[in-house]
Design an enzyme around this catalytic site. Structure first.
Site, PDB file in Angstrom:
ATOM      1  N   HIS A   1     -13.667  18.459 -68.362  1.00  0.00           N
ATOM      2  CA  HIS A   1     -13.465  18.740 -66.941  1.00  0.00           C
ATOM      3  C   HIS A   1     -14.012  17.562 -66.143  1.00  0.00           C
ATOM      4  CE1 HIS A   1     -13.598  21.908 -63.500  1.00  0.00           C
ATOM      5  NE2 HIS A   1     -13.303  20.712 -63.052  1.00  0.00           N
TER       6      HIS A   1
ATOM      7  N   GLU B   1      -9.244  19.960 -67.624  1.00  0.00           N
ATOM      8  CA  GLU B   1      -9.400  20.912 -66.526  1.00  0.00           C
ATOM      9  C   GLU B   1      -9.729  20.173 -65.241  1.00  0.00           C
ATOM     10  OE1 GLU B   1     -12.712  23.213 -67.879  1.00  0.00           O
ATOM     11  OE2 GLU B   1     -11.406  24.657 -68.841  1.00  0.00           O
TER      12      GLU B   1
ATOM     13  N   HIS C   1     -15.238  30.548 -69.920  1.00  0.00           N
ATOM     14  CA  HIS C   1     -16.415  30.484 -69.049  1.00  0.00           C
ATOM     15  C   HIS C   1     -17.481  31.498 -69.478  1.00  0.00           C
ATOM     16  CE1 HIS C   1     -18.187  28.385 -65.590  1.00  0.00           C
ATOM     17  NE2 HIS C   1     -19.000  29.415 -65.633  1.00  0.00           N
TER      18      HIS C   1
HETATM   19  C1  DXP Z   1     -13.098  26.094 -66.071  1.00  0.00           C
HETATM   20  C2  DXP Z   1     -14.405  26.498 -66.618  1.00  0.00           C
HETATM   21  O1  DXP Z   1     -14.808  27.618 -66.516  1.00  0.00           O
HETATM   22  C3  DXP Z   1     -15.310  25.527 -67.234  1.00  0.00           C
HETATM   23  O2  DXP Z   1     -14.670  24.522 -67.926  1.00  0.00           O
HETATM   24  C4  DXP Z   1     -16.115  24.867 -66.189  1.00  0.00           C
HETATM   25  O3  DXP Z   1     -15.238  24.119 -65.404  1.00  0.00           O
HETATM   26  C5  DXP Z   1     -17.141  24.023 -66.841  1.00  0.00           C
HETATM   27  O4  DXP Z   1     -17.521  23.091 -65.897  1.00  0.00           O
HETATM   28  P1  DXP Z   1     -19.020  22.567 -65.997  1.00  0.00           P
HETATM   29  O5  DXP Z   1     -19.220  22.118 -67.432  1.00  0.00           O
HETATM   30  O6  DXP Z   1     -19.078  21.448 -64.992  1.00  0.00           O
HETATM   31  O7  DXP Z   1     -19.884  23.754 -65.665  1.00  0.00           O
HETATM   32  N1  LIG Z   2     -12.572  26.799 -69.403  1.00  0.00           N
HETATM   33  C1  LIG Z   2     -13.898  27.163 -69.840  1.00  0.00           C
HETATM   34  C2  LIG Z   2     -14.535  25.998 -70.503  1.00  0.00           C
HETATM   35  O1  LIG Z   2     -13.884  25.007 -70.794  1.00  0.00           O
HETATM   36  C3  LIG Z   2     -15.959  26.049 -70.854  1.00  0.00           C
HETATM   37  O2  LIG Z   2     -16.673  26.938 -70.047  1.00  0.00           O
HETATM   38  P1  LIG Z   2     -18.206  27.155 -70.492  1.00  0.00           P
HETATM   39  O3  LIG Z   2     -18.183  27.659 -71.908  1.00  0.00           O
HETATM   40  O4  LIG Z   2     -18.881  25.808 -70.386  1.00  0.00           O
HETATM   41  O5  LIG Z   2     -18.757  28.181 -69.523  1.00  0.00           O
END
Ligand code: DXP
Ligand SMILES: NCC(=O)COP(=O)(O)O
Length: 240
Positions: A43, A70, A190
């Site tokens: 992300h 993402e 998440h």
């Molecule tokens: C989309 C999602 O829920 C996660 O990928 C979140 O975007 C993680 O981002 P961070 O690692 O910056 O918390």
């Molecule tokens: N889309 C969720 C992700 O990539 C990871 O979320 P998290 O496990 O870091 O909360």
């Protein structure tokens, strides 16, 4: 079997904390795939607090499984993903200052915007997924965006799981059945963890992929990355 895409944002967080290249994020992308991940998720946030644009290109060069990027569909983000052409882009509604992703799209308010972005990504052969809550209206509208998939935002499930797991899972079962009914394939992510993942995978119908990062990387600090990925994959094996 539900696919596991490992989100390596937090490996980049550790790397950035000292300013060097340790841990090496590109090596981590190679290793998580060698250890059994079905994909790598990143992300690249606007402030590059963890994953940087350079990381995205570096990881693209070592992908043997699936690459999922993402982000909020800003012009910069769209230029990046159109250049990299990952297997999948997961669109999230995060404002730049968000500490993490904490809500799904309002697909009613943003229908036209999402339709345009998704059409643009599909011109580049990219599979699309949009981050969504369990609200029925939002899921129904999501099907009008022409997205391939939705990603169920599972923080509410993870939060309520220790309190009452049946109550926690119920809205997600309903949401998955509705998404399937309106022609959407289903991802989820998440706050999924070793504590809550098996139950989620057993109860959610039509689940294609989970993307997991924060808890998995935290577990790996104690258990090691290879063993941790094996443990998470084991949670996704459905009992006969
Ligand atoms: C989309 C999602 O829920 C996660 O990928 C979140 O975007 C993680 O981002 P961070 O690692 O910056 O918390
Ligand atoms: N889309 C969720 C992700 O990539 C990871 O979320 P998290 O496990 O870091 O909360």
């Amino acid at each position: 079997m539900t696919k596991l895409s490992v989100n390596i944002n937090k490996i980049a967080t550790l790397r950035n904390s000292r300013g060097g290249n340790m841990p090496d994020v590109q090596k981590a992308a190679v290793d998580v795939q060698d250890f059994g991940a079905d994909g790598v998720t990143v992300h690249p946030r606007p402030d590059e607090r963890h994953i940087r644009r350079k990381d995205v290109y570096d990881i693209k060069g070592v992908i043997k499984t699936e690459f999922n990027i993402e982000g909020y569909p800003s012009p910069d983000f769209l230029n990046l993903v159109k250049s990299v052409k990952p297997h999948q882009v997961t669109l999230v509604p995060d404002p730049p200052e968000a500490i993490t992703s904490n809500a799904g799209w309002d697909t009613i308010q943003h229908l036209s915007f999402l339709q345009d972005v998704i059409a643009e990504l599909k011109e580049y052969g990219i599979r699309t997924s949009i981050f969504i809550g369990t609200d029925a209206e939002m899921i129904i509208k999501a099907s009008e965006t022409n997205t391939d998939r939705v990603e169920l935002y599972t923080e509410p499930y993870a939060t309520h799981y220790p309190i009452d797991r049946e109550k926690a899972i119920a809205p997600f079962v309903e949401a998955a059945n509705l998404a399937n009914k309106v022609g959407l394939k289903i991802n989820a992510g998440h706050d999924l963890s070793l504590e809550n993942l098996r139950f989620f995978n057993e109860r959610i119908p039509f689940l294609k992929e989970v993307s997991i990062g924060h808890a998995l990387i935290a577990d790996a600090l104690y258990l090691g990355l290879e063993k941790t990925i094996a443990l998470y994959k084991d949670q996704l094996v459905k009992e006969k």
